[in-house]
Scaffold this active site. Structure first.
Site: not given
Length: 490
Positions: A254-258
């Site tokens: 997801s976005k939290r991984h970049g």
């Protein structure tokens, strides 16, 4: 003998093309190219509230960036169009009516409130939540009464309730779903739009899709779709459900991984070649000893038999490393072409660089190419070649220029650069050796103050190459500027 392979990628234009979708597109594309088949691009835009033309364009741009050309679809046409679901509504309506006529579908007038009430009752009783079939056998009079109340029906598929539906998956083997698990699901909404499970079957069947290659999260949809294929007398394609992509923490990517959007990777300076190579290895592998594959090698070697059942982990550091490998393999002219937009956006170069500007940039890039991991890195790495009033790195100033002899070494360097016929290593190195002897220091202690003075930082290409690129006048001005800064500090 296998009939001609036809596969498709069918994104919904409700957002960007992300890593997972791009990997699905790539696997379909590689499978089609390996078997000399057709790769179809279809836009599933029936979610009118969320689908946008801008999102469609971003998807097309991402596909073109990755070099995943399609044989049929938007901008290409083909014999099985239209390739936008929103332009196929009459087709879906025809097949809904056919299912109703053979009693494999029926109108359901239940309101959302009634369905929610039933769901709560089932949960309270510890039962699985499912549609209870209350509209499955309505009379014409009952239907007329509901219509008179202003209710707009959906259409539900009359699912098989006995036996099981077997999914013969090319990656996972045979997966059995008991038909009692499948309720009478909605295939046509009250606004006249088909649901995913219905539209995808009609499209794949009419477009002659032979293999459906998609994410593992669609596996649970497959028994419903097979029942629709069989009810309409369509041939069932072969299915292959590829593994999910996880972040380094083993949760869904997801976005939290970049960055996860393909065009965001493009904007950050990743090469299409590296992206394609890396995405291909998310769940597929040919040989553990080989990680770098050209696109032609991938086409030659790709097979579904080598796709793993296990989730793949997206490792940004590995992608970055791979990108650096591909950057180093570019010719200098290719590297210039990739770096140019970033340098222009930074304001370092005009829209149409002159021949002299191009030559200057080529000389800079020659020194930077081995150091760059992302093409966008050239902006920060090359800034001091274009801007004379650069900021000094505070850590470099403290570490290098605060030493007692730093100012004296810079004054010596100023004289050496002024007296040299040109700033080649051949001319400068003997002078710097004299400086070593004069100050009783190692060569690094001569070079580092000069490097910080002329670049603002203590990390750069070789000092002789930097000075030669800057030239005598700019090098002298920068050292003089640094000496004035040191004087002000004292």
């Amino acid at each position: 003998m296998m009939s001609k392979v036809r596969v498709r990628f069918a994104p919904s234009p409700t957002g960007y093309l992300h890593v997972g979708g791009a990997r699905t597109a790539l696997f379909n594309w590689l499978f089609a190219r390996h078997h000399e088949g057709d790769f179809v691009l279809r836009i599933e835009d029936t979610d009118l509230a969320r689908s946008t033309d801008e999102a469609t364009q971003v998807i097309l741009d991402a596909m073109r960036f990755l070099g995943l050309d399609w044989d049929e679809g938007p901008g290409k046409g083909g014999d099985y169009g239209p390739y936008y679901q929103s332009e196929r509504l009459d087709i879906y309506k025809e097949y809904v009516e056919k299912l109703i006529s053979i009693d494999r579908a029926y109108e359901c007038f239940c309101t959302p409130e009634e369905l929610e009430q039933k769901r709560k009752e089932q949960m309270k009783q510890g039962l699985a939540t499912r549609y209870d079939g209350r509209c499955a056998h309505l009379t014409e009079e009952e239907k007329a009464q509901f219509r008179a109340e202003g209710r707009k029906p959906v259409v539900r598929f009359r699912a098989e309730q006995e036996g099981a539906t077997d999914v013969l998956d090319m990656i996972r083997g045979s997966v059995r779903f008991e038909n009692t698990q499948i309720d009478d699901f909605v295939i046509y909404k009250s606004d006249g739009m088909p649901t995913y499970n219905f539209a995808v079957v009609i499209d794949d069947a009419l477009m002659g899709i032979t293999h459906v290659i998609r994410g593992e999260d669609h596996l649970s949809n497959t028994p419903k779709q097979i029942q629709i294929y069989e009810a309409l007398g369509f041939s069932v394609p072969k299915f292959a459900h590829i593994p999910m992509i996880l972040g380094p923490d083993k949760s869904l990517l997801s976005k939290r991984h970049g960055a996860t959007s393909v065009m965001q990777f493009h904007d950050e300076g990743y090469l299409a070649e590296a992206m394609v190579n890396y995405l291909s290895l998310l769940g597929w592998g040919y040989d553990d000893s080989q990680t770098i594959f050209s696109k032609s090698e991938l086409i030659e070697k790709f097979s579904l038999e080598r796709v793993s059942k296990n989730p793949a982990v997206f490792d940004l550091k590995k992608l970055e490393w791979m990108n650096g490998v591909y950057i180093r393999e570019l010719s200098l002219e290719e590297f210039y072409d990739r770096a140019l937009p970033f340098l222009q956006e930074a304001g370092f170069l005009p829209a149409e660089p002159s021949a002299a500007e191009r030559d200057y940039v080529l000389r800079i890039l020659k020194e930077l190419q081995s150091r760059v991991k992302l093409v966008s890195d050239v902006v920060e790495m090359a800034e001091y070649f274009f801007i004379d009033d650069y900021e000094y790195n505070e850590k470099a100033v403290r570490k290098v220029l605060s030493k007692p002899q730093a100012a004296d070494i810079l004054r010596f360097a100023l004289d050496a650069i002024s007296s040299a016929p040109d700033l080649s290593e051949e001319n400068l190195k003997p002078l710097f050796v004299q400086g070593q002897e004069k100050f009783g220091v190692k060569m690094g202690e001569i070079i580092q103050p000069i490097r910080v003075a002329v670049t603002g930082t203590n990390v750069s290409p070789g000092i002789y190459e930097v000075l030669e690129l800057l030239g005598q006048e700019r090098s002298r001005e920068r050292i003089q500027r640094t000496l004035e800064m040191l004087s002000d500090m004292n």
